[in-house]
Enzyme design. Sequence first.
Site, PDB file in Angstrom:
ATOM      1  N   ASP A  11      -1.874 103.018  -9.624  1.00  0.00           N
ATOM      2  CA  ASP A  11      -1.274 102.634  -8.420  1.00  0.00           C
ATOM      3  C   ASP A  11       0.019 103.117  -9.086  1.00  0.00           C
ATOM      4  O   ASP A  11       0.417 103.991 -10.234  1.00  0.00           O
ATOM      5  CB  ASP A  11      -0.831 100.873  -9.606  1.00  0.00           C
ATOM      6  N   ASP A 130      -4.520  91.227  -1.094  1.00  0.00           N
ATOM      7  CA  ASP A 130      -4.927  90.805  -1.914  1.00  0.00           C
ATOM      8  C   ASP A 130      -5.740  89.667  -1.853  1.00  0.00           C
ATOM      9  O   ASP A 130      -4.479  88.650  -1.679  1.00  0.00           O
ATOM     10  CB  ASP A 130      -3.478  91.195  -2.670  1.00  0.00           C
TER      11      ASP A 130
END
Length: 253
Positions: A11, A130
Amino acid sequence: MREKRVIPCLDIKDGLVVKGKRFQNLKPLGDPVKLAVKYMNEGADELVFLDISASWEKGKTNENWIKEVADKLSIPFIVGGGVDSAERASSIAALGASKISINTKALEDPKVIKKCALLLGKRAVVLAIDAKATKKGKWEVYAKGGTLPTGKDVIEWAKEGCSLGAGEILLTSIDRDGTDSGYDTKLIEAVREAVDAPLIASGGAGSLTHFIEALKAGADAVLAASVFHFGVYSIAQVKKALEKEGFPVRKTW
């Protein structure tokens, strides 16, 4: 049976690799290029880079590190975050990314999935979903780095995305992300039953058993961050555990 992939996730925020819990309390971990090379040398099959601030802040992924990563790597890698058009996706691919991942913009304008697929080919388009559990057997899609509920059902969105041209799904459980409590196998099973596209399971890996459970649930690849970033397990350890369970893997030891 196709070889199962083990994929470290990096990330990115402000040009650095970060890690948190349930997409919150992010802590910087280092340079993405150095970590990418480290994981390649340790046997990663693929890498995922997600600029988790780009979609929320309406920014664009910094191109410098993408080019540097491409120059150093000999394995495929996916780039997501701030991909807001087919043209933007094409420019990221031109820098050396093997695939692009699209999330928030696809939710705002689903047709962008088809445009990306027509321009780059289906295999280069990854739909990132997500997911957050709402009630038994149901999950809601979240946008903007897992912060914004959309009201969309995960299973229906997976079907729609694949019908528009997504060639792969990156499925992240927000509830499990960073918790080391295991992948949401019910979520994986539900999406696997709904679509045929390759499925990358993400969110919750904390033990070798968790990786095995995700593949048994129907995932084609297992993605993790914390256990690799903090040295809990090596990629080789994960692959050996998978091979012991009968899953084919690319041997890198």
